[in-house]
Design a protein around this motif. Structure first.
Motif, mmCIF file in Angstrom:
data_model
loop_
_atom_site.group_PDB
_atom_site.id
_atom_site.type_symbol
_atom_site.label_atom_id
_atom_site.label_comp_id
_atom_site.label_asym_id
_atom_site.label_seq_id
_atom_site.Cartn_x
_atom_site.Cartn_y
_atom_site.Cartn_z
ATOM 1 N N GLU A 1 -8.262 -2.160 -2.695
ATOM 2 C CA GLU A 1 -8.891 -1.646 -1.486
ATOM 3 C C GLU A 1 -9.597 -2.806 -0.781
ATOM 4 O OE1 GLU A 1 -12.265 1.606 -0.209
ATOM 5 O OE2 GLU A 1 -11.279 1.817 -2.149
ATOM 6 N N GLY A 2 -9.413 -2.894 0.522
ATOM 7 C CA GLY A 2 -9.990 -3.992 1.284
ATOM 8 C C GLY A 2 -9.028 -5.153 1.476
ATOM 9 N N PHE A 3 -7.943 -5.205 0.700
ATOM 10 C CA PHE A 3 -6.910 -6.212 0.874
ATOM 11 C C PHE A 3 -6.016 -5.747 2.029
ATOM 12 C CE2 PHE A 3 -3.095 -8.646 -0.560
ATOM 13 C CZ PHE A 3 -3.693 -9.895 -0.668
ATOM 14 N N PRO A 4 -5.407 -6.653 2.807
ATOM 15 C CA PRO A 4 -4.624 -6.223 3.967
ATOM 16 C C PRO A 4 -3.483 -5.253 3.633
ATOM 17 C CG PRO A 4 -4.764 -8.624 3.888
ATOM 18 C CD PRO A 4 -5.471 -8.101 2.683
ATOM 19 N N TYR A 5 -2.988 -5.286 2.414
ATOM 20 C CA TYR A 5 -1.864 -4.429 2.034
ATOM 21 C C TYR A 5 -2.289 -3.392 1.002
ATOM 22 C CZ TYR A 5 -0.150 -8.713 4.062
ATOM 23 O OH TYR A 5 0.004 -9.799 4.882
ATOM 24 N N ALA A 6 -3.542 -2.962 1.084
ATOM 25 C CA ALA A 6 -4.136 -2.041 0.113
ATOM 26 C C ALA A 6 -3.297 -0.778 -0.056
ATOM 27 C CB ALA A 6 -5.544 -1.658 0.555
ATOM 28 N N GLY A 7 -3.278 -0.297 -1.298
ATOM 29 C CA GLY A 7 -2.582 0.941 -1.603
ATOM 30 C C GLY A 7 -1.689 0.767 -2.809
ATOM 31 N N THR A 8 -1.062 1.856 -3.200
ATOM 32 C CA THR A 8 -0.130 1.828 -4.327
ATOM 33 C C THR A 8 1.282 1.997 -3.797
ATOM 34 O OG1 THR A 8 -1.774 2.700 -5.859
ATOM 35 C CG2 THR A 8 0.535 2.943 -6.502
ATOM 36 N N TYR A 9 2.135 1.075 -4.178
ATOM 37 C CA TYR A 9 3.538 1.061 -3.778
ATOM 38 C C TYR A 9 4.369 1.479 -4.986
ATOM 39 C CZ TYR A 9 1.598 -1.631 0.051
ATOM 40 O OH TYR A 9 0.845 -2.034 1.126
#
Length: 129
Positions: free
Chosen positions: A37-45
């Motif tokens: 969270e907070g990273f430009p590509y945050a989330g689960t892929y």
């Protein structure tokens, strides 16, 4: 048979093309890859195609000289942690960054089934604005 530690080490310690090929060779088709969270590509892929489009293609096109340089590894059975420093220049702003990270991998039968990223997102965010 190659150790889990060596499988992960091979995804970091060559050229970008070698590392990418080595990662694709050991990532599970239904991998769960979580960017902080907070990273430009945050989330689960979930899944290789989603991961490649959502994270790696963007890193390759939105940054210049983006690297994940690992300085330490820890292995505990089916888990391997990699600790290092990200670096690169964000193309949209021209700003460079360096930020410490940790990646925690879970493997099964020589395949990465999960990865969770931990990173100093404040340092990354400074390059984005």
């Amino acid at each position: 048979m190659i150790s889990n530690l060596e499988l992960i080490r091979r995804t970091y310690e060559g050229s970008s093309a070698e590392n990418g090929g080595n990662l694709l060779a050991v990532v599970s088709p239904d991998v769960e890859w979580t960017e902080a969270e907070g990273f430009p590509y945050a989330g689960t892929y979930v899944g290789v195609e989603t991961l490649m489009k959502g994270v790696f293609q963007r890193l390759a096109t939105e940054w210049t000289g983006y690297r994940a340089n690992v300085h330490s590894y820890l292995a505990d059975g089916d888990r391997v942690a990699a600790f290092g420093v990200y670096s690169g220049t964000y193309n949209a702003t021209g700003k460079a960054m360096t930020a410490p990270f940790a990646h925690l991998y879970e493997l099964r039968d020589g395949r990465i089934i999960r990865m969770r990223q931990y990173v100093d997102t404040v340092l990354v965010a400074r390059a984005l604005s």
